[in-house]
Design a protein around this motif. Structure first.
Motif, PDB file in Angstrom:
ATOM      1  N   ALA A  62       0.613  -1.508  -0.395  1.00  0.00           N
ATOM      2  CA  ALA A  62       0.373   0.344  -0.037  1.00  0.00           C
ATOM      3  C   ALA A  62       0.745   1.173  -0.083  1.00  0.00           C
ATOM      4  N   ILE A  63       1.690   1.137   0.525  1.00  0.00           N
ATOM      5  CA  ILE A  63       3.251   2.627   0.713  1.00  0.00           C
ATOM      6  C   ILE A  63       3.515   2.339  -0.589  1.00  0.00           C
ATOM      7  N   VAL A  64       3.500   1.579  -1.405  1.00  0.00           N
ATOM      8  CA  VAL A  64       4.768   1.547  -2.873  1.00  0.00           C
ATOM      9  C   VAL A  64       3.226   2.266  -3.145  1.00  0.00           C
ATOM     10  N   ASP A  65       2.276   1.975  -3.945  1.00  0.00           N
ATOM     11  CA  ASP A  65       0.708   2.055  -4.712  1.00  0.00           C
ATOM     12  C   ASP A  65       0.362   3.381  -4.394  1.00  0.00           C
ATOM     13  N   ALA A  66       1.080   4.156  -2.797  1.00  0.00           N
ATOM     14  CA  ALA A  66       0.515   5.300  -2.311  1.00  0.00           C
ATOM     15  C   ALA A  66       1.629   6.416  -3.343  1.00  0.00           C
ATOM     16  N   ILE A  67       2.754   6.466  -2.965  1.00  0.00           N
ATOM     17  CA  ILE A  67       3.816   6.540  -3.602  1.00  0.00           C
ATOM     18  C   ILE A  67       3.744   6.942  -5.240  1.00  0.00           C
ATOM     19  N   ILE A  68       3.112   5.783  -6.082  1.00  0.00           N
ATOM     20  CA  ILE A  68       2.498   5.993  -7.034  1.00  0.00           C
ATOM     21  C   ILE A  68       1.675   6.463  -7.697  1.00  0.00           C
ATOM     22  N   LEU A  69       0.527   6.609  -6.538  1.00  0.00           N
ATOM     23  CA  LEU A  69      -0.835   7.847  -7.098  1.00  0.00           C
ATOM     24  C   LEU A  69      -0.555   8.432  -5.942  1.00  0.00           C
ATOM     25  N   THR A  70       0.611   9.491  -5.252  1.00  0.00           N
ATOM     26  CA  THR A  70       0.715  10.800  -5.395  1.00  0.00           C
ATOM     27  C   THR A  70       1.681  11.370  -6.694  1.00  0.00           C
ATOM     28  N   VAL A  71       2.617  10.576  -7.573  1.00  0.00           N
ATOM     29  CA  VAL A  71       3.414  10.937  -8.122  1.00  0.00           C
ATOM     30  C   VAL A  71       2.235  11.443  -9.226  1.00  0.00           C
ATOM     31  N   ALA A  72       0.962  10.648  -9.762  1.00  0.00           N
ATOM     32  CA  ALA A  72       0.176  10.341 -10.910  1.00  0.00           C
ATOM     33  C   ALA A  72      -1.014  12.045 -10.755  1.00  0.00           C
ATOM     34  N   TRP A  73      -0.969  11.862  -8.968  1.00  0.00           N
ATOM     35  CA  TRP A  73      -1.713  12.793  -8.569  1.00  0.00           C
ATOM     36  C   TRP A  73      -1.459  14.349  -9.262  1.00  0.00           C
ATOM     37  N   GLN A  74       0.139  14.666  -8.663  1.00  0.00           N
ATOM     38  CA  GLN A  74       0.391  15.756  -9.152  1.00  0.00           C
ATOM     39  C   GLN A  74       0.824  16.302  -9.900  1.00  0.00           C
ATOM     40  N   ILE A  75       1.136  15.254 -11.418  1.00  0.00           N
ATOM     41  CA  ILE A  75       0.975  14.968 -12.425  1.00  0.00           C
ATOM     42  C   ILE A  75      -0.769  15.522 -13.305  1.00  0.00           C
ATOM     43  N   ILE A  76      -1.276  15.030 -12.417  1.00  0.00           N
ATOM     44  CA  ILE A  76      -2.966  15.580 -12.773  1.00  0.00           C
ATOM     45  C   ILE A  76      -3.340  16.755 -12.058  1.00  0.00           C
ATOM     46  N   GLU A  77      -2.992  17.189 -11.019  1.00  0.00           N
ATOM     47  CA  GLU A  77      -2.953  18.880 -10.746  1.00  0.00           C
ATOM     48  C   GLU A  77      -2.417  19.172 -11.200  1.00  0.00           C
ATOM     49  N   LEU A  78      -1.907  19.445 -12.609  1.00  0.00           N
ATOM     50  CA  LEU A  78      -0.944  20.097 -13.267  1.00  0.00           C
ATOM     51  C   LEU A  78      -2.205  20.690 -14.361  1.00  0.00           C
ATOM     52  N   ALA A  79      -3.269  19.410 -14.727  1.00  0.00           N
ATOM     53  CA  ALA A  79      -3.727  20.029 -15.470  1.00  0.00           C
ATOM     54  C   ALA A  79      -4.727  21.056 -14.986  1.00  0.00           C
ATOM     55  N   LEU A  80      -4.993  20.304 -13.659  1.00  0.00           N
ATOM     56  CA  LEU A  80      -6.380  21.293 -13.339  1.00  0.00           C
ATOM     57  C   LEU A  80      -6.309  22.735 -12.999  1.00  0.00           C
ATOM     58  N   PRO A  81      -7.771  23.325 -12.616  1.00  0.00           N
ATOM     59  CA  PRO A  81      -7.164  25.144 -12.986  1.00  0.00           C
ATOM     60  C   PRO A  81      -6.444  25.220 -11.304  1.00  0.00           C
ATOM     61  N   ALA A  82      -5.879  26.087 -10.866  1.00  0.00           N
ATOM     62  CA  ALA A  82      -5.328  26.697  -9.469  1.00  0.00           C
ATOM     63  C   ALA A  82      -6.357  26.480  -8.165  1.00  0.00           C
ATOM     64  N   GLN A  83      -5.605  26.665  -7.080  1.00  0.00           N
ATOM     65  CA  GLN A  83      -7.157  26.156  -6.284  1.00  0.00           C
ATOM     66  C   GLN A  83      -6.558  27.331  -5.452  1.00  0.00           C
ATOM     67  N   THR A  84      -7.941  28.501  -5.156  1.00  0.00           N
ATOM     68  CA  THR A  84      -7.388  28.710  -4.016  1.00  0.00           C
ATOM     69  C   THR A  84      -7.148  28.453  -2.591  1.00  0.00           C
ATOM     70  N   ILE A  85      -6.927  28.659  -1.909  1.00  0.00           N
ATOM     71  CA  ILE A  85      -6.976  28.459  -0.337  1.00  0.00           C
ATOM     72  C   ILE A  85      -7.228  30.044   0.419  1.00  0.00           C
ATOM     73  N   PRO A  86      -8.093  29.444   1.329  1.00  0.00           N
ATOM     74  CA  PRO A  86      -8.675  30.655   1.811  1.00  0.00           C
ATOM     75  C   PRO A  86      -7.827  31.214   3.055  1.00  0.00           C
ATOM     76  N   PRO A  87      -7.654  31.911   4.136  1.00  0.00           N
ATOM     77  CA  PRO A  87      -6.583  32.260   4.678  1.00  0.00           C
ATOM     78  C   PRO A  87      -7.112  31.823   6.176  1.00  0.00           C
ATOM     79  N   LEU A  88      -7.031  30.990   7.086  1.00  0.00           N
ATOM     80  CA  LEU A  88      -6.768  30.573   8.155  1.00  0.00           C
ATOM     81  C   LEU A  88      -7.197  32.646   8.869  1.00  0.00           C
ATOM     82  N   PRO A  89      -7.796  32.084   9.930  1.00  0.00           N
ATOM     83  CA  PRO A  89      -8.719  33.593  10.659  1.00  0.00           C
ATOM     84  C   PRO A  89      -7.144  33.801  12.005  1.00  0.00           C
ATOM     85  N   ALA A  90      -7.547  34.700  13.074  1.00  0.00           N
ATOM     86  CA  ALA A  90      -5.895  35.169  13.543  1.00  0.00           C
ATOM     87  C   ALA A  90      -6.267  34.159  14.703  1.00  0.00           C
ATOM     88  N   LYS A  91      -7.756  34.008  14.642  1.00  0.00           N
ATOM     89  CA  LYS A  91      -7.380  32.886  16.202  1.00  0.00           C
ATOM     90  C   LYS A  91      -8.525  32.435  15.415  1.00  0.00           C
TER      91      LYS A  91
END
Length: 189
Positions: free
Chosen positions: A40-69
């Motif tokens: 499962a660890i080997v498969d997770a590494i392979i899937l992570t690499v594949a996901w990073q490549i796929i994410e390059l084709a997806l539109p950029a994601q905006t991350i909302p800021p975390l409040p001060a408190k």
């Protein structure tokens, strides 16, 4: 002219009959918990690499800021905002396809399982159907899809998936709940 045996050259008697002509039993070696974790660890590494490549084709994601408190509710809202439905669905489909299509192929194993000599099959040793492989793989892709319902649902499904997988360590045939649901066994060479 054929020779007739004399009293000094009697042929040996025939061998005794075989009453139990069954072939010798072969011992099935089931893939245990820690071997499956390593795959499962080997498969997770392979899937992570594949996901990073796929994410390059997806539109950029905006991350909302975390409040001060930040409080718990603000943290949950931020986490829910990070889980855009399109990314969750694409990732869940990637995971489903990776496991199901490889485990129903002639190899009957993912890349990680192949590296460690593990084979996924039905009780007769044949290939799983797409439905059986989808059922067997639910602990991997269903928690991701449950994230569409919110973080709370995702945690609950993830906990149930963890219990289903840990059951491998407690089973004589090294089957998790998901394996039993699909009628699958994992053997090693």
């Amino acid at each position: 002219m054929p020779s007739v045996p004399t009293s000094g050259s009697v042929p040996p008697p025939p061998p005794p009959p075989v009453w139990d002509a069954r072939p010798p039993e072969t011992t099935v070696r089931y893939a245990g918990f820690w071997l499956r974790v390593a795959a499962a660890i080997v498969d997770a590494i392979i899937l992570t690499v594949a996901w990073q490549i796929i994410e390059l084709a997806l539109p950029a994601q905006t991350i909302p800021p975390l409040p001060a408190k930040p409080d718990y509710e603000a943290f949950i809202n931020m986490m829910n905002a990070l889980l855009s439905p399109d990314r969750v669905i694409v990732y869940a489909l990637l995971v489903w396809a990776y496991f199901v299509l490889q485990e129903t192929s002639s190899a009957q194993a993912t890349l990680g399982k192949r590296m460690l000599g593990i084979r996924v099959s039905n009780a007769e040793g044949g290939r799983l159907t797409l439905l059986a492989a989808s059922i067997r793989t639910w602990p991997i892709y269903l928690p991701t899809l449950a994230a569409l319902l919110g973080i709370g649902a995702s945690w609950l499904v993830s906990l149930f998936a963890l219990i289903a997988c840990v059951a491998v360590a407690l089973s004589v045939r090294k089957q998790g709940l998901h394996d039993k649901m699909a009628g699958a066994i994992l053997t090693r060479s």
